[in-house]
Design a protein around this motif. Sequence first.
Motif, PDB file in Angstrom:
ATOM      1  N   GLY A 413      39.272  42.821  44.828  1.00 37.87           N
ATOM      2  CA  GLY A 413      39.779  42.055  45.965  1.00 37.87           C
ATOM      3  C   GLY A 413      41.287  42.064  46.040  1.00 37.87           C
ATOM      4  N   ALA A 414      41.941  41.928  44.892  1.00 40.34           N
ATOM      5  CA  ALA A 414      43.399  41.955  44.868  1.00 40.34           C
ATOM      6  C   ALA A 414      43.923  43.310  45.337  1.00 40.34           C
ATOM      7  CB  ALA A 414      43.895  41.645  43.456  1.00 40.34           C
ATOM      8  N   TYR A 415      43.265  44.382  44.914  1.00 41.26           N
ATOM      9  CA  TYR A 415      43.671  45.730  45.318  1.00 41.26           C
ATOM     10  C   TYR A 415      43.562  45.896  46.836  1.00 41.26           C
ATOM     11  CZ  TYR A 415      43.308  50.821  45.894  1.00 41.26           C
ATOM     12  OH  TYR A 415      43.476  52.116  46.311  1.00 41.26           O
ATOM     13  N   LEU A 416      42.476  45.407  47.411  1.00 33.82           N
ATOM     14  CA  LEU A 416      42.276  45.535  48.852  1.00 33.82           C
ATOM     15  C   LEU A 416      43.264  44.674  49.630  1.00 33.82           C
ATOM     16  CD1 LEU A 416      38.374  45.494  48.955  1.00 33.82           C
ATOM     17  CD2 LEU A 416      39.847  47.449  49.465  1.00 33.82           C
ATOM     18  N   VAL A 417      43.508  43.451  49.190  1.00 33.87           N
ATOM     19  CA  VAL A 417      44.409  42.543  49.904  1.00 33.87           C
ATOM     20  C   VAL A 417      45.856  43.005  49.774  1.00 33.87           C
ATOM     21  CG1 VAL A 417      45.354  40.194  49.939  1.00 33.87           C
ATOM     22  CG2 VAL A 417      42.879  40.541  49.774  1.00 33.87           C
ATOM     23  N   GLN A 418      46.256  43.346  48.566  1.00 33.80           N
ATOM     24  CA  GLN A 418      47.656  43.691  48.328  1.00 33.80           C
ATOM     25  C   GLN A 418      48.005  45.108  48.785  1.00 33.80           C
ATOM     26  OE1 GLN A 418      48.836  42.959  44.263  1.00 33.80           O
ATOM     27  NE2 GLN A 418      47.682  41.043  44.163  1.00 33.80           N
ATOM     28  N   GLY A 419      47.054  46.028  48.702  1.00 31.17           N
ATOM     29  CA  GLY A 419      47.342  47.416  49.004  1.00 31.17           C
ATOM     30  C   GLY A 419      46.799  47.885  50.324  1.00 31.17           C
ATOM     31  N   LEU A 420      45.544  48.340  50.325  1.00 34.72           N
ATOM     32  CA  LEU A 420      44.958  48.949  51.513  1.00 34.72           C
ATOM     33  C   LEU A 420      44.971  48.013  52.717  1.00 34.72           C
ATOM     34  CD1 LEU A 420      43.530  51.583  52.410  1.00 34.72           C
ATOM     35  CD2 LEU A 420      41.363  50.447  51.915  1.00 34.72           C
TER      36      LEU A 420
END
Length: 647
Positions: A413-420
Motif C-alpha cells: 500500500g505504501a508503494y502504491l500511495v507514495q510511488g505509482l
Amino acid sequence: MRPLLLIILVCTTGFATPEPATAGSTPAGPATVVAPLDVPDTMEERVKACVVCHGPENKVGRDGYYPRIAGKPQGYLFNQLRNFRDGKRYYRPMALLLTNVSDQYLLDMAAYFSTLKQPFPSSERTASSPDEIKLALKLVNQGDPARKIPACVECHGKELMGTVPFIPGLLGLPRVYMIAQLGAWQSGGVLRGQTTHCMSEIAKQLTTHETNALAAWLAAQPVPENTGPAAALSVEMVRRCGSIMQQGEGEAVIPKTAAPSGQRQARGAYLAQVGNCIGCHTAQGGRPYAGGRPLSTPFGTFISPNITSDKATGIGHWNEQDFWKALHDGKSRDGRPLYPAFPYTEYTKITREDSDAIFAHLKALVPVAQNNSPSKIDFPYNFQPLLSLWRAVYFKPGVYQPESAKSKEWNRGAYLVQGLGHCNACHAERNPLGATTGDDALGGGQIMGSNWFAPSLTARMEAGSADWPIEEIAQLLTTGISPRATTSGPMADVVRHGLQYLTREDGRAMAVYLKSLPESAPRAQPGSPPLTEQVQQWFQRGAKIYEKHCQDCHGASGQGAPGIYPPLAGNRGVTMTPPINAIRSVLNGGYPPSTMNNPRPYGMPPFAQALRDDEVALVLSYIRNAWGNRASLVTKAQVDRSREGIH
C-alpha cells in the motif's frame, strides 16, 4: 504526466446527526439519529441533475437557452451528451457535469429521455412577409440543389420531427434558438455532429436572410399531435451523409492491443491503468496517450507529451533505459531535466521491474501521430540552470524501500500511495517554488493552478481515515462512493480512469496504509461567526435557498442518502477551511465517476447558472452552520474567484 487534482468530499462517521438547528441558533444539543432519505432506484431520480435546466419545456436561463430534450432520438441525444463531455460541442457547465460519466451511462440517459412524452409549447407568432414564407417553404421542401442544400424534410422527416436514430426535430423550438444554432454551425468549432459535419456544410451555404426566414417559419408551425421521429433516412441521404448514421468514436478508453506477449506486458497495462497515465496524457476528447492536455500552473502552462509508440511524435525511439531515466531520474531521453509537472518526484519510487513493464505496455499500443503544442513556461522558470538548482535542493531519486517492521500488505500500500499513485503530488502543501517536503506528506494543500483544495489524508477534520473500516476506504478508492463519502471534482476523474482498476488486494493494501497514517494536528479553523442579528438574517435567507434548491436531495435535516446524496450534517467536506471545494461542488455539480461497481451514480445539478454569487455564499454559510455544523461564513468574493474555469 502531471499529478491529477484530488478532492474527496467526506462525511463523518455514521449517520447520527444533531437536532436540526434553526438558522442562526446556538449549537444543538445531543445528537439524534435522523433516518436517511429513501431514494428510488430509477433513471428519473438519477437524471434529476439534468432536469433542473432541461425541464419539460424550452427554458431561458440567466446565461442561455436550455432546449427540451424529451422525445428526441436516442442516438442524437447520446452524441450531443458525448460531444459536450469531450469538448466537441462547447458549453463548459455541461462538460463539468458529465466529465466522469461513461459512454454506457450517457447512452442510458439518452434512452430514458428519448422515451419521455411531454407536451410541446405553443407555436410562436412571427411577422414573416409572404416572400419570407415562400423562401422558407422552398428550403424546407425543396432545398437548393444548385448550392447542394438538401430539403429540410430529407433529413428531419416529412413532419420535421426528426429521424431515428440521430436527427433531431425542428418543430417546437423558438426562433432565436434556431438562429443561434445555425449560426453556431456556420462558425464551425462551436457545434459538431458526426465526422462529416453535414449540417455545418449546409448551414454555411445559407444567407442571413434565409436563416432568419427559415427559423421564423419553423417557430410558427404547430407541433403535430402523436407524432414522433421518422423511421429512417432516405437512401440518398444515407449515401450523402452516411457517417451521421454511426455513433462515431467513443470515449477515450484505453486502446486495445494484441494479446499480451507475456506477463510483463499484461502487468504493465495494469500498472499504467492504476497510475492513471491516460488521465494526463489524453486531451479532452482526444486520442488516448497522445498527449495535448494543458496543465496550468503558476509557472506556466505545460502540455502533456505524446507517449504512444509513434516514432515521429511519440516515444517510438525510446528504449527501457530512456523510460526508466524519465521516471526514476526525471530526465528526458536527451538528458534534459524534466519539470516536476511530471511527478517524477513520486515516480522515482517505482521499481525498475515495474518501469519496464509499463514501457512494454506503451510500446505495444497503436502509435498515434500527433504533434502537440510546446509548453509555455514563464520567465524566469524557463531558465534551465534554475531547474537544475531546484532539483539539487528538492529532488532525491530513490526506489521505495520496504519497512521490515511492517507487513507485506502495508508495504504494498505504501508503494502504491507514495510511488505509482503519486498521491502526495496533490495532497501536500507546496512552497512558492512548487516543491513539497517530507514533513508535509499527504497533509493537504491548495492545488497549483486550480480552484480545488486537496484535503489532508492525515487530519481527522479533513480526509483522514484512521477511524474508517478498511473495507470502506477501499470501496471509496475503487468505486468513488462509500457510506461516508462521495468523490467529486478531480478525484472522481482519478477514480474513474485509474483507481477503479485496482485489484481487490491492491485496493485493500492502499486502504491499510492510509488507515495507518499517524493523525496530524488539525489545520487552523476560523470558527463560526458571532450570531449577530445580521448574521441570523443571512442564515434565514440561506435557509430559504436551501429549501428551494437543496432540500429535496439532501433532506430537511441535512441527512442526505449515504452513498447517493451525501449527508451535509457533520460533513467534513462542507465545513473544511478553505471552503473552495464546497463552493466548486455547488457551482459545478456533477456525477461521481461511472465505475465497474457503480456504473450509474446519482448526480448533482450545477448551480453556476441558477444562483448568483451572493446566493451561493448565503446557502453555503447556512449549511456550514446548520444541524450542528460550525464553520466560517462564505463570502461573495470567494464564490466569484471559484468561478474561474467554469465559463
